[in-house]
Design a protein around this motif. Structure first.
Motif, PDB file in Angstrom:
ATOM      1  N   ASN A 215       1.054  -1.296   0.176  1.00 53.92           N
ATOM      2  CA  ASN A 215      -0.412  -0.295  -0.579  1.00 53.92           C
ATOM      3  C   ASN A 215       0.242   1.284  -0.186  1.00 53.92           C
ATOM      4  OD1 ASN A 215      -2.572  -1.373  -0.079  1.00 53.92           O
ATOM      5  ND2 ASN A 215      -1.835  -1.562   2.396  1.00 53.92           N
ATOM      6  N   LYS A 216       2.202   1.002  -0.193  1.00 51.47           N
ATOM      7  CA  LYS A 216       2.828   2.271  -0.745  1.00 51.47           C
ATOM      8  C   LYS A 216       3.131   2.095  -2.033  1.00 51.47           C
ATOM      9  CE  LYS A 216       4.405   3.022   3.600  1.00 51.47           C
ATOM     10  NZ  LYS A 216       5.375   2.471   4.153  1.00 51.47           N
ATOM     11  N   LYS A 217       3.617   3.420  -2.475  1.00 54.68           N
ATOM     12  CA  LYS A 217       4.253   4.012  -3.850  1.00 54.68           C
ATOM     13  C   LYS A 217       5.169   3.364  -4.051  1.00 54.68           C
ATOM     14  CE  LYS A 217       3.598   7.798  -6.997  1.00 54.68           C
ATOM     15  NZ  LYS A 217       3.800   9.229  -6.861  1.00 54.68           N
ATOM     16  N   LEU A 218       5.069   2.282  -5.143  1.00 51.33           N
ATOM     17  CA  LEU A 218       6.092   1.360  -4.695  1.00 51.33           C
ATOM     18  C   LEU A 218       6.902   0.823  -6.514  1.00 51.33           C
ATOM     19  CD1 LEU A 218       8.005  -0.710  -3.952  1.00 51.33           C
ATOM     20  CD2 LEU A 218       6.409  -2.666  -4.664  1.00 51.33           C
ATOM     21  N   LEU A 219       7.774   1.667  -7.033  1.00 50.26           N
ATOM     22  CA  LEU A 219       8.133   1.539  -8.880  1.00 50.26           C
ATOM     23  C   LEU A 219       9.350   0.058  -8.352  1.00 50.26           C
ATOM     24  CD1 LEU A 219       8.702   2.004 -11.683  1.00 50.26           C
ATOM     25  CD2 LEU A 219      10.491   2.842 -10.484  1.00 50.26           C
ATOM     26  N   LEU A 220       8.817  -1.107  -8.847  1.00 49.89           N
ATOM     27  CA  LEU A 220       9.223  -2.378  -9.117  1.00 49.89           C
ATOM     28  C   LEU A 220      10.136  -2.275 -10.395  1.00 49.89           C
ATOM     29  CD1 LEU A 220       6.238  -3.497  -8.222  1.00 49.89           C
ATOM     30  CD2 LEU A 220       8.152  -4.883  -7.393  1.00 49.89           C
ATOM     31  N   LEU A 221      11.542  -1.936 -10.709  1.00 51.08           N
ATOM     32  CA  LEU A 221      12.320  -2.194 -11.999  1.00 51.08           C
ATOM     33  C   LEU A 221      12.879  -3.131 -12.896  1.00 51.08           C
ATOM     34  CD1 LEU A 221      12.891  -0.032 -13.899  1.00 51.08           C
ATOM     35  CD2 LEU A 221      15.126   0.892 -12.463  1.00 51.08           C
ATOM     36  N   ASN A 244      -0.043  -4.535  -4.060  1.00 56.17           N
ATOM     37  CA  ASN A 244       0.301  -3.137  -4.241  1.00 56.17           C
ATOM     38  C   ASN A 244      -0.895  -2.715  -5.421  1.00 56.17           C
ATOM     39  OD1 ASN A 244       0.258  -0.794  -2.912  1.00 56.17           O
ATOM     40  ND2 ASN A 244       2.924  -1.457  -2.964  1.00 56.17           N
ATOM     41  N   GLN A 245      -2.142  -2.355  -5.253  1.00 59.08           N
ATOM     42  CA  GLN A 245      -2.521  -1.480  -6.438  1.00 59.08           C
ATOM     43  C   GLN A 245      -2.136  -0.524  -6.664  1.00 59.08           C
ATOM     44  OE1 GLN A 245      -5.402  -2.886  -7.812  1.00 59.08           O
ATOM     45  NE2 GLN A 245      -4.313  -4.950  -6.518  1.00 59.08           N
ATOM     46  N   LYS A 254      15.841  -6.750 -23.964  1.00 56.37           N
ATOM     47  CA  LYS A 254      15.954  -6.661 -24.976  1.00 56.37           C
ATOM     48  C   LYS A 254      13.884  -7.226 -26.160  1.00 56.37           C
ATOM     49  CE  LYS A 254      19.054  -6.500 -28.768  1.00 56.37           C
ATOM     50  NZ  LYS A 254      20.297  -6.592 -29.496  1.00 56.37           N
ATOM     51  N   SER A 255      14.276  -8.306 -25.499  1.00 56.26           N
ATOM     52  CA  SER A 255      13.371  -9.349 -26.031  1.00 56.26           C
ATOM     53  C   SER A 255      12.530 -10.214 -25.004  1.00 56.26           C
ATOM     54  CB  SER A 255      14.258 -10.872 -26.744  1.00 56.26           C
ATOM     55  OG  SER A 255      15.281 -11.460 -25.887  1.00 56.26           O
ATOM     56  N   LEU A 256      13.049  -9.885 -23.749  1.00 52.88           N
ATOM     57  CA  LEU A 256      11.815 -10.133 -22.899  1.00 52.88           C
ATOM     58  C   LEU A 256      10.993  -9.873 -21.490  1.00 52.88           C
ATOM     59  CD1 LEU A 256      13.984 -13.261 -21.855  1.00 52.88           C
ATOM     60  CD2 LEU A 256      12.053 -13.666 -22.990  1.00 52.88           C
ATOM     61  N   SER A 257      10.531  -8.651 -22.902  1.00 52.98           N
ATOM     62  CA  SER A 257       9.343  -7.484 -22.112  1.00 52.98           C
ATOM     63  C   SER A 257       8.525  -7.834 -21.689  1.00 52.98           C
ATOM     64  CB  SER A 257       9.968  -6.187 -22.062  1.00 52.98           C
ATOM     65  OG  SER A 257       9.122  -6.020 -23.699  1.00 52.98           O
ATOM     66  N   ASN A 258       7.859  -8.550 -21.669  1.00 55.32           N
ATOM     67  CA  ASN A 258       6.470  -8.940 -21.960  1.00 55.32           C
ATOM     68  C   ASN A 258       6.239  -8.627 -20.331  1.00 55.32           C
ATOM     69  OD1 ASN A 258       7.581 -11.688 -22.089  1.00 55.32           O
ATOM     70  ND2 ASN A 258       6.000 -12.338 -21.245  1.00 55.32           N
ATOM     71  N   ILE A 259       4.633  -8.289 -20.544  1.00 51.52           N
ATOM     72  CA  ILE A 259       3.594  -7.671 -19.403  1.00 51.52           C
ATOM     73  C   ILE A 259       3.001  -8.401 -18.939  1.00 51.52           C
ATOM     74  CG2 ILE A 259       2.653  -6.490 -18.117  1.00 51.52           C
ATOM     75  CD1 ILE A 259       5.518  -5.312 -18.107  1.00 51.52           C
ATOM     76  N   PRO A 260       2.798  -8.912 -17.831  1.00 51.32           N
ATOM     77  CA  PRO A 260       0.920 -10.650 -17.957  1.00 51.32           C
ATOM     78  C   PRO A 260      -0.136  -9.252 -17.785  1.00 51.32           C
ATOM     79  CG  PRO A 260       2.382 -11.073 -16.322  1.00 51.32           C
ATOM     80  CD  PRO A 260       3.122  -9.243 -16.562  1.00 51.32           C
ATOM     81  N   GLU A 261      -0.940  -9.878 -18.431  1.00 55.51           N
ATOM     82  CA  GLU A 261      -2.097  -9.339 -18.694  1.00 55.51           C
ATOM     83  C   GLU A 261      -3.032  -8.321 -17.623  1.00 55.51           C
ATOM     84  OE1 GLU A 261      -4.904  -7.337 -21.829  1.00 55.51           O
ATOM     85  OE2 GLU A 261      -3.148  -9.080 -22.140  1.00 55.51           O
ATOM     86  N   GLU A 262      -3.058  -9.196 -16.705  1.00 61.28           N
ATOM     87  CA  GLU A 262      -3.496  -8.453 -15.352  1.00 61.28           C
ATOM     88  C   GLU A 262      -2.586  -7.003 -14.748  1.00 61.28           C
ATOM     89  OE1 GLU A 262      -3.246 -12.560 -14.264  1.00 61.28           O
ATOM     90  OE2 GLU A 262      -2.364 -11.805 -15.981  1.00 61.28           O
ATOM     91  N   LEU A 263      -1.762  -7.290 -15.521  1.00 56.64           N
ATOM     92  CA  LEU A 263      -1.307  -5.679 -15.186  1.00 56.64           C
ATOM     93  C   LEU A 263      -0.771  -4.378 -16.647  1.00 56.64           C
ATOM     94  CD1 LEU A 263       1.869  -7.386 -12.863  1.00 56.64           C
ATOM     95  CD2 LEU A 263      -0.253  -6.551 -12.253  1.00 56.64           C
ATOM     96  N   LYS A 264      -1.639  -5.149 -17.034  1.00 55.55           N
ATOM     97  CA  LYS A 264      -1.680  -4.207 -18.339  1.00 55.55           C
ATOM     98  C   LYS A 264      -1.630  -2.378 -17.883  1.00 55.55           C
ATOM     99  CE  LYS A 264      -0.489  -7.094 -22.006  1.00 55.55           C
ATOM    100  NZ  LYS A 264       0.630  -6.575 -22.402  1.00 55.55           N
ATOM    101  N   ARG A 266      -0.632  -1.455 -14.803  1.00 54.23           N
ATOM    102  CA  ARG A 266      -0.542  -0.370 -13.695  1.00 54.23           C
ATOM    103  C   ARG A 266       0.888  -1.002 -14.491  1.00 54.23           C
ATOM    104  NH1 ARG A 266      -0.380  -2.435  -9.392  1.00 54.23           N
ATOM    105  NH2 ARG A 266      -1.791  -3.704  -9.539  1.00 54.23           N
ATOM    106  N   ALA A 267       1.325  -1.327 -15.332  1.00 54.92           N
ATOM    107  CA  ALA A 267       3.212  -1.740 -15.590  1.00 54.92           C
ATOM    108  C   ALA A 267       3.303  -0.980 -17.186  1.00 54.92           C
ATOM    109  CB  ALA A 267       2.813  -3.266 -15.823  1.00 54.92           C
ATOM    110  N   GLU A 268       4.595  -0.851 -17.510  1.00 55.62           N
ATOM    111  CA  GLU A 268       4.605  -0.826 -18.851  1.00 55.62           C
ATOM    112  C   GLU A 268       6.457  -1.533 -19.468  1.00 55.62           C
ATOM    113  OE1 GLU A 268       7.335   3.259 -20.743  1.00 55.62           O
ATOM    114  OE2 GLU A 268       6.342   3.315 -19.212  1.00 55.62           O
ATOM    115  N   ALA A 269       6.341  -2.362 -20.784  1.00 54.54           N
ATOM    116  CA  ALA A 269       6.947  -3.208 -21.161  1.00 54.54           C
ATOM    117  C   ALA A 269       7.975  -2.056 -21.875  1.00 54.54           C
ATOM    118  CB  ALA A 269       6.407  -4.109 -21.775  1.00 54.54           C
ATOM    119  N   ILE A 270       9.530  -2.197 -21.758  1.00 59.99           N
ATOM    120  CA  ILE A 270       9.945  -1.455 -22.508  1.00 59.99           C
ATOM    121  C   ILE A 270      11.224  -2.615 -22.997  1.00 59.99           C
ATOM    122  CG2 ILE A 270      12.174   0.002 -22.371  1.00 59.99           C
ATOM    123  CD1 ILE A 270      11.157   1.180 -19.947  1.00 59.99           C
TER     124      ILE A 270
END
Length: 282
Positions: A215-221, A244-245, A254-264, A266-270
């Motif tokens: 429940n904190k403003k967390l950035l997962l990098l 954590n909402q 470079k090639s494995l940046s896919n994000i799970p559908e449930e996180l679309k 609140r997430a970003e793939a680079i």
């Protein structure tokens, strides 16, 4: 979006976050560093050429010894990690890495856990126990003006006809418990899972820090993490982001940046190499 825009956006995410959890993987390994070009032969080049000329059985081990020695003595790291540490210096963060090289510890990060091993540690090559020990003294004796250096110099100067591989064996480190040869610490040693306790104090700090992020403003990098030991970074990061909402998840690879559908939302793939992204960030 060009790389500069991506870098600025990432820096803004870091600035806005209250807490930052960084996962570091194979794209940021030391081996990916650019090698310096010398006008004359460096000590390392001379050393490696002598190893090759003599076809030493433990050539790979000695090369790594020299690499770690140079890195630690010169406190060398790669520019990508140095830049990241600089950006994070005033933030509340924790770093977990699946790499075993020492660059992470030489870059200025304050809070790190390396559960897959550390190249600054030795362990028994026969897995006789969970014992690990620091290799600083061994490396200094091997490459500085001491007994090890004297033997090393003698081997270097010897002609092929006079050369004896037994002399190289005299230089190999030994396990203090069983007397067998030692090697660099890593979790998948000899293709076996080896439970090494050296990282447990770091792990306890990591778990305590992580428990305070809900429940904190967390950035997962997540930076350059592949599917080697996904249970350490990839899966836990996804789970933490889901629970954590207030969290935002950035996955860079470079090639494995896919994000799970449930996180679309609140997430970003680079889709870029993490090292390339961080080398010029400032």
């Amino acid at each position: 979006m060009d790389i500069k825009e991506i870098q600025n956006k990432l820096k803004q995410k870091i600035e806005d976050a209250d807490l930052i959890l960084i996962g570091i993987g194979s794209e940021l390994k030391t081996e990916k560093e650019e090698k310096e070009i010398y006008q004359q032969k460096s000590k390392k080049q001379i050393f490696e050429e002598n190893l090759e000329n003599r076809a030493v059985n433990n050539q790979k081990f000695y090369k790594r010894c020299f690499s770690v020695y140079e890195k630690i003595q010169g406190r060398k790291s790669n520019q990508a990690l140095l830049n990241l540490a600089n950006i994070l210096q005033n933030k509340n963060y924790f770093v977990i890495s699946t790499n075993v090289d020492e660059c992470l510890y030489l870059s200025g990060f304050r809070y790190i856990v390396s559960p897959c091993g550390r190249e600054r540690l030795f362990q028994c090559s026969e897995n006789c126990s969970n014992l690990t020990w620091e290799n600083d003294t061994y490396l200094k004796e091997l490459f500085s003006e001491s007994k090890g250096q004297q033997i090393l110099s003698e081997i270097m100067k010897a002609e092929k006809t006079d050369f004896s591989k037994e002399k190289w064996n005299l230089l190999l480190p030994k396990c203090p418990k069983c007397g067998k040869f030692a090697d660099f610490n890593k979790i998948n040693f000899n293709k076996k899972e080896l439970y090494c306790e050296h990282y447990l104090p770091e792990w306890e700090k990591y778990m305590k820090w992580l428990s305070g992020t809900l429940n904190k403003k967390l950035l997962l990098l997540e930076l350059g993490v592949d599917f080697i030991y996904p249970q350490l970074i990839r899966w836990p990061f996804e789970k933490t982001a889901l629970l954590n909402q207030k969290a935002f998840f950035v996955r860079v690879h470079k090639s494995l940046s896919n994000i799970p559908e449930e996180l679309k939302e609140r997430a970003e793939a680079i889709a870029i190499d993490s090292k390339e992204l961080l080398e010029t960030i400032c």
